[in-house]
Write an enzyme that holds these catalytic residues in place. Structure first.
Site, PDB file in Angstrom:
ATOM      1  N   ASP A 194      20.486  17.647   7.432  1.00 34.21           N
ATOM      2  CA  ASP A 194      21.729  18.344   7.759  1.00 34.21           C
ATOM      3  C   ASP A 194      21.404  19.756   8.237  1.00 34.21           C
ATOM      4  O   ASP A 194      20.781  20.534   7.513  1.00 34.21           O
ATOM      5  CB  ASP A 194      22.628  18.436   6.523  1.00 34.21           C
ATOM      6  N   TYR A 230      22.881  27.885  11.432  1.00 34.76           N
ATOM      7  CA  TYR A 230      21.761  28.057  10.488  1.00 34.76           C
ATOM      8  C   TYR A 230      20.528  28.655  11.175  1.00 34.76           C
ATOM      9  O   TYR A 230      19.580  29.054  10.521  1.00 34.76           O
ATOM     10  CB  TYR A 230      21.374  26.718   9.830  1.00 34.76           C
ATOM     11  N   LYS A 264      26.296  20.901  13.677  1.00 36.28           N
ATOM     12  CA  LYS A 264      27.715  21.297  13.624  1.00 36.28           C
ATOM     13  C   LYS A 264      28.080  22.306  14.714  1.00 36.28           C
ATOM     14  O   LYS A 264      27.281  23.190  15.045  1.00 36.28           O
ATOM     15  CB  LYS A 264      28.023  21.922  12.251  1.00 36.28           C
ATOM     16  N   HIS A 290      32.386  22.577  12.283  1.00 34.92           N
ATOM     17  CA  HIS A 290      31.885  23.218  11.054  1.00 34.92           C
ATOM     18  C   HIS A 290      32.997  23.784  10.177  1.00 34.92           C
ATOM     19  O   HIS A 290      32.941  23.734   8.957  1.00 34.92           O
ATOM     20  CB  HIS A 290      30.909  24.343  11.441  1.00 34.92           C
TER      21      HIS A 290
END
Ligand SMILES: NC(=O)c1ccc[n+]([C@@H]2O[C@H](COP(=O)([O-])OP(=O)(O)OC[C@H]3O[C@@H](n4cnc5c(N)ncnc54)[C@H](OP(=O)(O)O)[C@@H]3O)[C@@H](O)[C@H]2O)c1
Length: 326
Positions: free
Chosen positions: A47, A52, A81, A114
């Site tokens: 994931d 990120y 996402k 997201h």
């Protein structure tokens, strides 16, 4: 192998029931080591997210595994996402293409919105600092159409949402040509989200639990914005969980993850520590009985136990689509 336990998504795609979370891991060597260890142990579900800032590292490590012949693309389930700056009908394609380029992949298995709130976009790169974030209207029906087009174009196998509430999931379901396959939300023993989980499961969405261990590293994230550390729920030392863990010769983390699996929920614990990576996926050789499940059900705290409340971006709270109680 543990990763062979799957949840089936609409269309027959199989999602391994334990995945590897990667939030807050941006150090190249740390993520590379963690990913290599995880793939050796048997993790097949990863994931990540555009925000990120680690998709490129994941992409590089995966390429090494593919080119050495140790893994094929179809062995893996990869989720990424759409960031808040992409939550607009004109920018879905732009951002999925950026993620695919970062990941060096032709497609992802699951592409998620997201967060239900869109923010103004400038250069398409990273999110602005919290005080500069400006929201904009978010038309989930129009955005979902663009999500569907990404499936049609072969850029993702399935699509879903994250941090949406019941009303928002329902809006998407009602307008959808391609139904959302998944809702990813914060979910753990202290925040069980029963109404939302029931709604999703009744409508055929797989629920994926983020922060399944209560996100003990969370304060590191908010510290970068100068926020005071939050009093985090400490389930890893909870005495009731400990008693159940001792009975099964398992750890608190394993009981917390097993509890989710037995509620038909996928979990994506994050770790960069090889011993913990092993521990977190070693949850398929025992079962919690009815008494254990009841004792764990009774640990529900509710909203107060929410860790990841997104209040570190204060302007989001004013938006009509902010999904949580304020
Ligand atoms: N959709 C969203 O908005 C959203 C939000 C948050 C998270 N997520 C996703 O969900 C994933 C998981 O959530 P999270 O990272 O917030 O929290 P988490 O998985 O609940 O907790 C991760 C933390 O627990 C530690 N840990 C891991 N296994 C452990 C064990 N067996 N015993 C003791 N400590 C352990 C890790 O430390 P070490 O790494 O140092 O071992 C890390 O600090 C994220 O990484 C991300 O992929 C999504």
């Amino acid at each position: 192998m543990a990763a062979k336990i799957f949840k089936e998504l609409p269309g027959g795609l199989k999602m391994p029931a334990i995945g590897l979370g990667t939030w807050q891991v941006t150090n190249e060597a740390e993520l590379e080591n963690a990913l290599n260890a995880a793939l050796e142990i048997g993790y097949r579900h990863i994931d990540t997210a555009f925000v990120y800032q680690n998709e490129h590292i994941i992409g590089r490590v995966l390429q090494e595994w593919f080119s050495s012949g140790k893994l094929k693309r179809e062995d893996l389930f990869i989720t990424t996402k759409l960031p808040m700056q992409g939550v607009h009908q004109d920018r879905v394609e732009l951002f999925i293409k950026k993620s695919l380029e970062n990941l060096q992949l032709d497609y992802v298995d699951l592409y998620l919105i997201h967060f239900p709130v869109g923010i103004k976009h400038d250069d398409g790169q990273n999110r602005p600092p919290p005080e500069k974030i400006q929201t904009e209207p978010s038309d989930h029906v129009a955005i979902w159409k663009k999500m569907e087009e990404q499936v049609d174009a072969g850029r993702t196998k399935t699509i879903g949402v994250s941090n949406f509430n019941i009303r928002q999931v329902d809006t998407v379901i009602k307008s959808a040509r391609i139904k959302p396959a998944c809702l990813q939300i914060e979910l753990h023993v202290y925040l069980q989200q029963r109404e939302l989980v029931n709604f999703c499961q009744q409508n055929g969405l797989v629920v994926v639990a983020y922060a399944p261990l209560g996100s003990p590293g969370y304060n590191k994230f908010t510290a970068q914005f100068g926020n005071e550390p939050k009093n985090l729920p400490d389930m890893l030392n909870d005495k009731t969980i400990k008693k159940i863990a001792t009975k099964h010769k398992k750890t608190n983390a394993q009981v917390m993850l097993r509890y989710l699996l037995q509620r038909n929920i996928v979990a994506i614990p994050k770790s960069v520590t090889p011993a913990r990576l092993k521990e977190n996926i070693d949850v398929f050789d025992f079962s919690l009985d009815g008494v254990d499940m009841k004792a764990l059900d009774d640990l529900e705290v509710g909203e107060e136990a929410r860790v990841c409340d997104f209040k570190f971006f204060p302007t989001l709270l004013q938006h009509p689509e902010f999904p949580f109680s304020k």
